[in-house]
Design a protein around this motif. Sequence first.
Motif, PDB file in Angstrom:
ATOM      1  N   ASP A   1      39.852  32.673  44.538  1.00  0.00           N
ATOM      2  CA  ASP A   1      38.683  33.470  44.922  1.00  0.00           C
ATOM      3  C   ASP A   1      38.687  34.784  44.149  1.00  0.00           C
ATOM      4  O   ASP A   1      39.618  35.077  43.399  1.00  0.00           O
ATOM      5  CB  ASP A   1      38.652  33.726  46.443  1.00  0.00           C
ATOM      6  CG  ASP A   1      39.934  34.370  46.945  1.00  0.00           C
ATOM      7  OD1 ASP A   1      40.598  35.084  46.168  1.00  0.00           O
ATOM      8  OD2 ASP A   1      40.290  34.163  48.120  1.00  0.00           O
ATOM      9  N   GLY A   2      37.627  35.545  44.330  1.00  0.00           N
ATOM     10  CA  GLY A   2      37.541  36.838  43.674  1.00  0.00           C
ATOM     11  C   GLY A   2      37.544  36.748  42.163  1.00  0.00           C
ATOM     12  O   GLY A   2      37.040  35.788  41.564  1.00  0.00           O
TER      13      GLY A   2
ATOM     14  N   ILE B   1      37.342  34.201  36.623  1.00  0.00           N
ATOM     15  CA  ILE B   1      37.949  33.986  35.307  1.00  0.00           C
ATOM     16  C   ILE B   1      38.047  32.493  35.015  1.00  0.00           C
ATOM     17  O   ILE B   1      37.702  32.026  33.925  1.00  0.00           O
ATOM     18  CB  ILE B   1      39.345  34.639  35.241  1.00  0.00           C
ATOM     19  CG1 ILE B   1      39.214  36.165  35.300  1.00  0.00           C
ATOM     20  CG2 ILE B   1      40.081  34.215  33.960  1.00  0.00           C
ATOM     21  CD1 ILE B   1      40.550  36.887  35.433  1.00  0.00           C
ATOM     22  N   GLU B   2      38.523  31.732  36.005  1.00  0.00           N
ATOM     23  CA  GLU B   2      38.678  30.284  35.797  1.00  0.00           C
ATOM     24  C   GLU B   2      37.346  29.593  35.559  1.00  0.00           C
ATOM     25  O   GLU B   2      37.287  28.593  34.837  1.00  0.00           O
ATOM     26  CB  GLU B   2      39.376  29.662  37.003  1.00  0.00           C
ATOM     27  CG  GLU B   2      40.881  29.823  36.979  1.00  0.00           C
ATOM     28  CD  GLU B   2      41.578  28.728  37.765  1.00  0.00           C
ATOM     29  OE1 GLU B   2      42.585  28.200  37.269  1.00  0.00           O
ATOM     30  OE2 GLU B   2      41.118  28.399  38.873  1.00  0.00           O
ATOM     31  N   SER B   3      36.308  30.082  36.169  1.00  0.00           N
ATOM     32  CA  SER B   3      34.991  29.444  36.014  1.00  0.00           C
ATOM     33  C   SER B   3      34.282  29.867  34.732  1.00  0.00           C
ATOM     34  O   SER B   3      33.167  29.408  34.460  1.00  0.00           O
ATOM     35  CB  SER B   3      34.102  29.756  37.224  1.00  0.00           C
ATOM     36  OG  SER B   3      33.817  31.152  37.291  1.00  0.00           O
TER      37      SER B   3
ATOM     38  N   TYR C   1      36.160  45.740  34.174  1.00  0.00           N
ATOM     39  CA  TYR C   1      36.659  45.523  35.541  1.00  0.00           C
ATOM     40  C   TYR C   1      37.913  46.343  35.800  1.00  0.00           C
ATOM     41  O   TYR C   1      38.041  47.007  36.832  1.00  0.00           O
ATOM     42  CB  TYR C   1      36.935  44.030  35.737  1.00  0.00           C
ATOM     43  CG  TYR C   1      37.628  43.702  37.041  1.00  0.00           C
ATOM     44  CD1 TYR C   1      36.899  43.546  38.220  1.00  0.00           C
ATOM     45  CD2 TYR C   1      39.017  43.550  37.085  1.00  0.00           C
ATOM     46  CE1 TYR C   1      37.537  43.250  39.420  1.00  0.00           C
ATOM     47  CE2 TYR C   1      39.665  43.250  38.282  1.00  0.00           C
ATOM     48  CZ  TYR C   1      38.921  43.107  39.441  1.00  0.00           C
ATOM     49  OH  TYR C   1      39.559  42.826  40.630  1.00  0.00           O
ATOM     50  N   MET C   2      38.862  46.333  34.866  1.00  0.00           N
ATOM     51  CA  MET C   2      40.119  47.036  35.077  1.00  0.00           C
ATOM     52  C   MET C   2      39.960  48.555  34.981  1.00  0.00           C
ATOM     53  O   MET C   2      40.622  49.307  35.699  1.00  0.00           O
ATOM     54  CB  MET C   2      41.170  46.555  34.080  1.00  0.00           C
ATOM     55  CG  MET C   2      41.753  45.199  34.401  1.00  0.00           C
ATOM     56  SD  MET C   2      42.352  45.046  36.112  1.00  0.00           S
ATOM     57  CE  MET C   2      43.538  46.379  36.211  1.00  0.00           C
TER      58      MET C   2
END
Length: 225
Positions: A178-179, A184-186, A197-198
Amino acid sequence: MAVDYAKEIGFKGQFYFEPKPKEPTKHQYDFDSATCINFLRTYGLEKHIKMNIETNHATLAGHTMEHELEYAGSQGFLGSIDANTGDLLLGWDTDQFPTNVYDTTKVMLILLKYGGFTTGGLNFDAKVRRESFEPIDLFYAHIGGMDAFALGLKIAADIRRTGELGQMLKDRYASWDDGIGAEIESGKHGFKSLEKYMLKKGEIEPNKSGRQELFENVVNRYTFR
């Protein structure tokens, strides 16, 4: 040529490639599962050939047997197994009979994960040691190897039945479910978006322990039941 000839004569059997990091040369094109699979893909043979993976060859390539099986299984190339083991202190293929229940359990865990064998099986590409020269030693060796794999299968099935180890593994990599991990995986992020983001997030969250020792303890518990 073999695949073309098989088509010509109507042969429907399964072809296998066997990774072999050494022998007859020190640099082999069929070094490990990854090398073989990408060789097959390069020449358009991926639909015709699967892997026949040998324990002793895996260790000579610097891998574990479970690594080789997992890679082949994840790529859809898991076919058959040369069920043996080798002397880890030697640099050549000794083809000993399998007796290590930890090893056979790991093999069976991966086989069960990918649905078991389809066309292949366990082939004892093994021989007794030089000191074992009486005919009955062949009997002891084959029975011992089969017992080791039978016990490994029972332990692996028990581990999968309870789901304990599987849940631990899922929890270990939960940050990808999640999150930001799931995004990232998708494929929703690249380096540019992750940089933003970071920079916005600031400090990273504390890492969680991998609990390697606990994983090993759980496997031990099932093995010694």
